[in-house]
Every structure is written in structure tokens, then in C-alpha cells.
Design a protein around this motif. Sequence first.
Motif, PDB file in Angstrom:
ATOM      1  N   GLY A 207       5.555 -14.414  11.637  1.00 23.90           N
ATOM      2  CA  GLY A 207       5.843 -14.443  13.073  1.00 23.90           C
ATOM      3  C   GLY A 207       7.204 -13.830  13.373  1.00 23.90           C
ATOM      4  O   GLY A 207       7.336 -12.962  14.251  1.00 23.90           O
ATOM      5  N   LYS A 208       8.219 -14.269  12.641  1.00 26.76           N
ATOM      6  CA  LYS A 208       9.574 -13.750  12.847  1.00 26.76           C
ATOM      7  C   LYS A 208       9.612 -12.234  12.641  1.00 26.76           C
ATOM      8  O   LYS A 208      10.286 -11.507  13.359  1.00 26.76           O
ATOM      9  CB  LYS A 208      10.551 -14.410  11.865  1.00 26.76           C
ATOM     10  N   ALA A 209       8.893 -11.785  11.613  1.00 30.20           N
ATOM     11  CA  ALA A 209       8.869 -10.348  11.323  1.00 30.20           C
ATOM     12  C   ALA A 209       8.193  -9.587  12.455  1.00 30.20           C
ATOM     13  O   ALA A 209       8.691  -8.556  12.922  1.00 30.20           O
ATOM     14  CB  ALA A 209       8.145 -10.112  10.003  1.00 30.20           C
ATOM     15  N   PRO A 227      11.075  -8.357   3.771  1.00 32.98           N
ATOM     16  CA  PRO A 227      11.058  -9.368   4.826  1.00 32.98           C
ATOM     17  C   PRO A 227      10.707 -10.742   4.254  1.00 32.98           C
ATOM     18  O   PRO A 227      11.151 -11.763   4.774  1.00 32.98           O
ATOM     19  CB  PRO A 227       9.957  -8.878   5.770  1.00 32.98           C
ATOM     20  N   PHE A 228       9.930 -10.765   3.147  1.00 33.49           N
ATOM     21  CA  PHE A 228       9.426 -12.033   2.591  1.00 33.49           C
ATOM     22  C   PHE A 228       9.782 -12.161   1.110  1.00 33.49           C
ATOM     23  O   PHE A 228      10.173 -11.187   0.462  1.00 33.49           O
ATOM     24  CB  PHE A 228       7.912 -12.103   2.776  1.00 33.49           C
ATOM     25  N   VAL A 229       9.583 -13.362   0.581  1.00 28.53           N
ATOM     26  CA  VAL A 229       9.893 -13.601  -0.835  1.00 28.53           C
ATOM     27  C   VAL A 229       8.944 -12.794  -1.727  1.00 28.53           C
ATOM     28  O   VAL A 229       7.813 -12.476  -1.345  1.00 28.53           O
ATOM     29  CB  VAL A 229       9.838 -15.104  -1.211  1.00 28.53           C
ATOM     30  N   LYS A 237       0.872  -8.356   3.286  1.00 26.54           N
ATOM     31  CA  LYS A 237      -0.351  -7.656   3.705  1.00 26.54           C
ATOM     32  C   LYS A 237      -0.558  -7.813   5.208  1.00 26.54           C
ATOM     33  O   LYS A 237      -0.867  -6.852   5.920  1.00 26.54           O
ATOM     34  CB  LYS A 237      -1.553  -8.239   2.930  1.00 26.54           C
ATOM     35  N   ASN A 238      -0.395  -9.023   5.660  1.00 29.34           N
ATOM     36  CA  ASN A 238      -0.535  -9.351   7.075  1.00 29.34           C
ATOM     37  C   ASN A 238       0.408  -8.476   7.923  1.00 29.34           C
ATOM     38  O   ASN A 238      -0.015  -7.841   8.894  1.00 29.34           O
ATOM     39  CB  ASN A 238      -0.205 -10.849   7.223  1.00 29.34           C
ATOM     40  N   LEU A 239       1.660  -8.392   7.526  1.00 22.80           N
ATOM     41  CA  LEU A 239       2.632  -7.598   8.286  1.00 22.80           C
ATOM     42  C   LEU A 239       2.320  -6.105   8.210  1.00 22.80           C
ATOM     43  O   LEU A 239       2.498  -5.373   9.198  1.00 22.80           O
ATOM     44  CB  LEU A 239       4.051  -7.862   7.772  1.00 22.80           C
ATOM     45  N   ASP A 265      -0.887  -3.211  -5.259  1.00 27.57           N
ATOM     46  CA  ASP A 265      -2.316  -3.307  -4.924  1.00 27.57           C
ATOM     47  C   ASP A 265      -2.580  -4.115  -3.652  1.00 27.57           C
ATOM     48  O   ASP A 265      -3.503  -3.815  -2.912  1.00 27.57           O
ATOM     49  CB  ASP A 265      -3.090  -3.961  -6.076  1.00 27.57           C
ATOM     50  N   TYR A 266      -1.779  -5.162  -3.436  1.00 33.19           N
ATOM     51  CA  TYR A 266      -2.185  -6.138  -2.419  1.00 33.19           C
ATOM     52  C   TYR A 266      -1.146  -6.461  -1.347  1.00 33.19           C
ATOM     53  O   TYR A 266      -1.398  -7.306  -0.507  1.00 33.19           O
ATOM     54  CB  TYR A 266      -2.616  -7.436  -3.108  1.00 33.19           C
ATOM     55  N   ALA A 267       0.037  -5.849  -1.388  1.00 38.93           N
ATOM     56  CA  ALA A 267       1.058  -6.205  -0.392  1.00 38.93           C
ATOM     57  C   ALA A 267       1.172  -5.167   0.725  1.00 38.93           C
ATOM     58  O   ALA A 267       1.969  -5.338   1.635  1.00 38.93           O
ATOM     59  CB  ALA A 267       2.414  -6.405  -1.075  1.00 38.93           C
ATOM     60  N   GLY A 268       0.383  -4.094   0.638  1.00 39.36           N
ATOM     61  CA  GLY A 268       0.438  -3.084   1.690  1.00 39.36           C
ATOM     62  C   GLY A 268       1.748  -2.307   1.730  1.00 39.36           C
ATOM     63  O   GLY A 268       2.193  -1.881   2.797  1.00 39.36           O
ATOM     64  N   LEU A 269       2.369  -2.137   0.568  1.00 42.04           N
ATOM     65  CA  LEU A 269       3.673  -1.453   0.515  1.00 42.04           C
ATOM     66  C   LEU A 269       3.536   0.066   0.585  1.00 42.04           C
ATOM     67  O   LEU A 269       2.569   0.635   0.082  1.00 42.04           O
ATOM     68  CB  LEU A 269       4.406  -1.791  -0.798  1.00 42.04           C
ATOM     69  N   LYS A 270       4.547   0.701   1.155  1.00 40.20           N
ATOM     70  CA  LYS A 270       4.653   2.165   1.102  1.00 40.20           C
ATOM     71  C   LYS A 270       5.677   2.560   0.031  1.00 40.20           C
ATOM     72  O   LYS A 270       5.618   3.645  -0.525  1.00 40.20           O
ATOM     73  CB  LYS A 270       5.075   2.671   2.496  1.00 40.20           C
TER      74      LYS A 270
END
Lengths: 391, 391
Positions: A207-209, A227-229, A237-239, A265-270
Motif C-alpha cells: 500500500g505504501k509503495a 521497497p520490500f524485504v 510481484k504485486n507492485l 523468476d517471481y518478483a517481477g524485477l527489471k
Amino acid sequence: MKIESVDFFYLSMPEVLDVGDGSQDALLVRIRAGGHEGWGECEASPLTSIAGYVCPMSHSGCKPVSWALDGMSLTSVNDIYKINQRVHENCFDLLQADHILSGIDIALWDLLGKIKQEPVFALLGYSQSYPKLPYASQLFGDIPEETFQKASESKKQGYKAVKFGWGPIGKLDAKTDREHFQAARKGLGSDLFLMVDIGTYWGEDTGKAKQRLQFLKEANVYWLEEPFVNMSLEAYKNLSCATPHVSLAAGEGCNNYHQAVAMMDYAGLKFIQIDTGRVGGITAAKRIADRATVQNITYVNHTFTSHLALSASVQPFAGIKDSRVCEYPVEARALANEITKEKILPNESGELVLSNKPGLGLSIDTENLKKYLVETEIRVKGKLLYKTPDL
Amino acid sequence: MKIESVDFFYLSMPEVLDVGDGSQDALLVRIRAGGHEGWGECEASPLTSIAGYVCPMSHSGCKPVSWALDGMSLTSVNDIYKINQRVHENCFDLLQADHILSGIDIALWDLLGKIKQEPVFALLGYSQSYPKLPYASQLFGDIPEETFQKASESKKQGYKAVKFGWGPIGKLDAKTDREHFQAARKGLGSDLFLMVDIGTYWGEDTGKAKQRLQFLKEANVYWLEEPFVNMSLEAYKNLSCATPHVSLAAGEGCNNYHQAVAMMDYAGLKFIQIDTGRVGGITAAKRIADRATVQNITYVNHTFTSHLALSASVQPFAGIKDSRVCEYPVEARALANEITKEKILPNESGELVLSNKPGLGLSIDTENLKKYLVETEIRVKGKLLYKTPDL
């Protein structure tokens, strides 16, 4: 040739402050073989890592890391892979092992380069080392005006990319954060890359992000970092799927290949950011860089300390032309600056180019470092397991 | 009430052998407050963990774990959550921290239970503790005939479930493994649960695992445990989709909530196995158990050492009726057996039921343990940071 000695040196500034600056102490590793010596640096708690190197065995899967080097030789890269495997197979229940291995693995690559008279990036299979664009990494100001001043100063110094992190960001309201993002952009002008680092402060709070995405977009932020741990895949992934889209960067907290793969694979990183001093060394980092390339994720080093750590962190992606950006420590303490005699400085185009000298291409200023040595002694059952060796 | 003291005790058998038996040493934590004391156990390298508890600060995110307890009070479960949060926010760059926190968190829950005169499972919000079906965990025999004998013996002892692991499995050809699986099944008869544990021996090699699936299926194996190293999500997922289908179990190597979630989300597991002494303690374990329930994954404890560790590992899923199976240490060394005065024994139906006594329901046999104490001393800059306290 046979590995003759492996020595750990705990160095520290006279005073260590409660601030987010990892350059206040250091753990160096020196490995000798056949008249050569290699150096590595663990980005880790020095005392804890020394203890994990010398600790008594708990069981077959929880041995001291020293066990994996006992009696080993170093003649080829396969010997380094073998030592990595020995650590993973015999120390998997020693949690600290990856941080200890990191410095050892870096020292082994440096040493092998010196034995073979080749730079590490060549040993890694790269035909050349491409120039990188260093970004200056610094704290946000306490107020937006200060952030603006810092940004203007970095631009004046010739940096083409600047990262701001920590400080007040995320701790007050979204409106204040917006003012900081805008101040940073204003100070840099429209052409420079601007990155923002939250330093995991939001925990898993998407939410904060999300409240800040629009403001990050307005400031044309190149990436939003941590942004997260570490390993909170779901939050990342959500963000990454939220709008407006801001590219995400993370990974410095990964302490092995598998965690980095999970993040890719799963965090949606660039961007995947790897600290060679934490992830298990150059061996693990190169494997991650190879995989990042296949997945079209940009590999970036994480480096906040010495130029020894910088060289070790850039070698694994030195030959990847498209991975252009490189973290460059600009606010390190005297200790970190004094570790190497040579520095890796941006050239006149503002680019960073690794040296073609053997190994990591740097020499350690041992005489100068003696004043930072932290005398340490560990005894178990009356037996001296560790005492600071001669530097 | 204020936390008055936190003490670590390194215990060991006189000789530690290079075998896969984690009960050869132990690290106990004693926490005192308001005339009560709580005990916990870290499933970790004792010397390394002690060093991480007392080490000098490296920077704001790499503090000694002791920092997180300094000046803290314990009156409610929220105080335990607060201490967990302080460790995560201040020690995230100290890799060993989760293993250290594990014993501390367990001791805090035990202590709070004694202060409030409630068993830990009640503090965790469970209205009751359901009986568990203990499975005996042992090594495969060197030859199939020996595996058969061991299985027959376990059946005679009244166990309803038996796990075989390690030994020769996976190291020779698939045909030999098949003979072991069949020998185990023959010894147990058709009604008992049979589990097989590879102990991560196959690394990431899905080929080796797939060659054995048919043979595991023939022997009606309830689960295949840790075919691959912790967090190798891709290898696990790949195997979970292969035919014939064999249910997968893993997770004992996870050292925090996020890693366990990654394994539950992406490894295709049917069973998540958590060691409270490694994952960060009862707090992290309970959070994982809650999530496992939602995802229809069966939570199982991992325990190979003392009955203190057993109680601490069963509390987090004590109130989940459908999580029936429970790992039960049957081959632990004298040290592990002598830690607690009381034992958690199967009742006449062969089931395990937690005690309703306060905390973890056990008392520590301190007098008896003195003979196992490993005298340890850590000095930094001449200052004594740790010396084995009085037991």
C-alpha cells in the motif's frame, strides 16, 4: 599448486555509528599459494564470519568453512568450483557460510588470476570488459531543499546517474516523499538517470509503495530499489503489476544463487542487484549474471565499500555489454578507501573500465591497514581457534 | 516485566563424528524475567551463533542480535513480535541472525507461558492441542537386507510411520535404490506410512529423481523428502509435475518466513517441513503454519535433536487437526536426550500429545548438562565479549 594459507583480517574504523553505512568495518581474506597471494572481502559481520570459519564441526552438514579448503589445490577454475561445492555440501546448516565463502571465493579468483596472469573477467570467459556507467549512491537530504543541493552537486561532479536512498523517505507522508523526488529530479535536470532506494523500509507493505508510484513516475525514476524485504516475492510481484509502472530493482540481500533466481523468476524485477561479497562470491554472481541475460533482466552490482569489493562485484558482468549501469561507492569511510593502493576511477567520458591486470587488478595497502586491525581471539575448551594473524 | 538476562550455553558430546546426526552438539538459550526462566534451542553452529549474538555493530542493519533484546520487557505476545521485528530491522545483514533468533524466540515463548501459566499453543491462539502421529526417522541400511531389518524392528516397536533417509540412496544405481524401497516396504507391511529422505543429495539434478519415481510409487511412499537443495524452486517444481506423481516434502533448510512461502508457492510441495530452531523460532513457524493451512499444504515439524526442540517444533501446528504427522527423534545422542527432565512419549495409541503445562511444558536438567558444557571465550580489542556463563 597447494593452498598454503587462508587468513582473515577484521578491520574497523575507531568508531562505528548506527547509520546505514557498510563501509565502517571490513573483513578481508588473504589466500596464498605458490608465491602468489589473492585477496577477497566479505560484506558481512567480521566476528561472526571468523567464528564460522574456525568453529568446531556440529555434524556432517554443519562443518567449519575452513574444512572445505583443507588440503585443496588451485590450478584451474575447476578447483574454485570444487571448493564452492565442498562448502555447499558440508556447511549447508551453517547459515553464515555464504557470507564467509564470498570473501574466500573472491580471493581464490584474484589468486588464480595472478597465477595465470589474467584478469578475472577473462578467467570467467569474457573476451573483453565493457565500460560501465557509474552511478553515485547517496542519502536523501533531511528536507527537499537539501536533496536538491545534493543532486545539483552530483551533476556538477559529472555523474550521469545518481541514486538517492534512505533518509526520510517512506517515513513521513507521500506528499513529502513527492517533494524529495521532485527536488532530486530538479537538481539533476531532465537527462540524468535518477534511482530511488527504499532500503526495505516498507517491509511487505505494498500500500505504501503504491501511494508513491505516480510520484516516482512524474520524477522519471529509472528504478525503485528494495521497497520490500529480501525474498518477499508476493509483495514485489504485486507492485510490479501495479500502475503506473515503475521498474523494480532488488537482490542485494540474496546470499546464494537460488534466492537470486527466485527473485528473478517471481518478483517481477527489471534489475537484479548482486553483492559479490554476500552472494557466495564471484562464482555465484557469474552464474546469476548468465541467467539474468537469458531472462532479459539487467544485472547490476551492489557495492558500498572498497575498490576491492567494487572490482570483485563488476567482474561477473564485465563482459555483458547491455548491463551498462554500475553502482559506485562515493561516500565510503577512510578504511574502505585505504584498502587498495589503486582506485578504479571514471575515465574522461565518465565511464568505469576495469583494469587488464592479473586477478582483480589491485594491490592491498597492508602497511596502511595495520592501524585498523581489530585484535580478536576465540578460545574453545582452552584451545586458541583464532587469533588475528600478521598483516 | 523487564528481561533480566539472556544466556547462551554451548554443549557438545565429547566427540563429534562426521555423520548426518545433528544431535551431537546443542546451543541452549536461557532468558530470565520476574523470577521465571524460559529455555530455547538453536539448531545451529553454536560458536558462530554466540559470535553473532555478541559481535560489535558493523552498521545500522548489521547489529549484534543482543542489541534487539537490550532493555526490552516481556508481558504479552506483542512483546515477542516486537523483539522479532527489532532483529529483522537491525540485523538483516547478519546472515546468522535467524538461527540465533530461533533459540531466543523459543525461550521467550516458554518464558511468557510460565509468566502467564499457559502452554505455548494456547498463547498462539489454539483452543486445544491435537494428537500427532509420530514417525520414526532413521538411516537406510547399507544393503537392502539391513533396511528390511530396520523396518521390521520399527514396526515391532509400534510405529505407524517410518522415514528412511540418507545412507546409500541416490549414490548407486536406480536399481539398488529400488531394492531398498521395496525392502523398507516389505519390512513395514502394507499399512504403515513410509517416507523417503534424500537429504538434498541430488543437488538440482531432476534426472536422477525422475529415474526413481516409478520405484517410489511401487513402494507406496507417502512423501519424497528433500531430493534437491533448499530453494531450488525450479528443480522441485519440475519434479512435482512429473509422472508418476509422488508427493514432495521440504523446507527444513528455510531460515525465515519468506523462504518458506517461496517453497510453498513455487516448489509444488504437498508438505512443508519447518525446524523451529532454524526458521526464526515459534513466531515465524506459526505464521508459516497459518499460511500452509490456507494453501492446503500440510505442515510438518523437522526435529532430530532434543525434546525441548520437539516441543518447540510441535507447538506451532499443535492446533491444526489435519496436520497429523510429526517427526519424532529416535536416534538422538545422550546429550540431546538429557537436556530435559521430562520426555514427550507416544501414548498407548502410539500418538503424541503435548503437555498442558505452562510454556513448553518441560524443565531443563541443568545439573546433568554441566558435563557437556563447552567452555568458550571471545575477546575483541582485549575486551571479553563472551565467556560461558554458569549453568
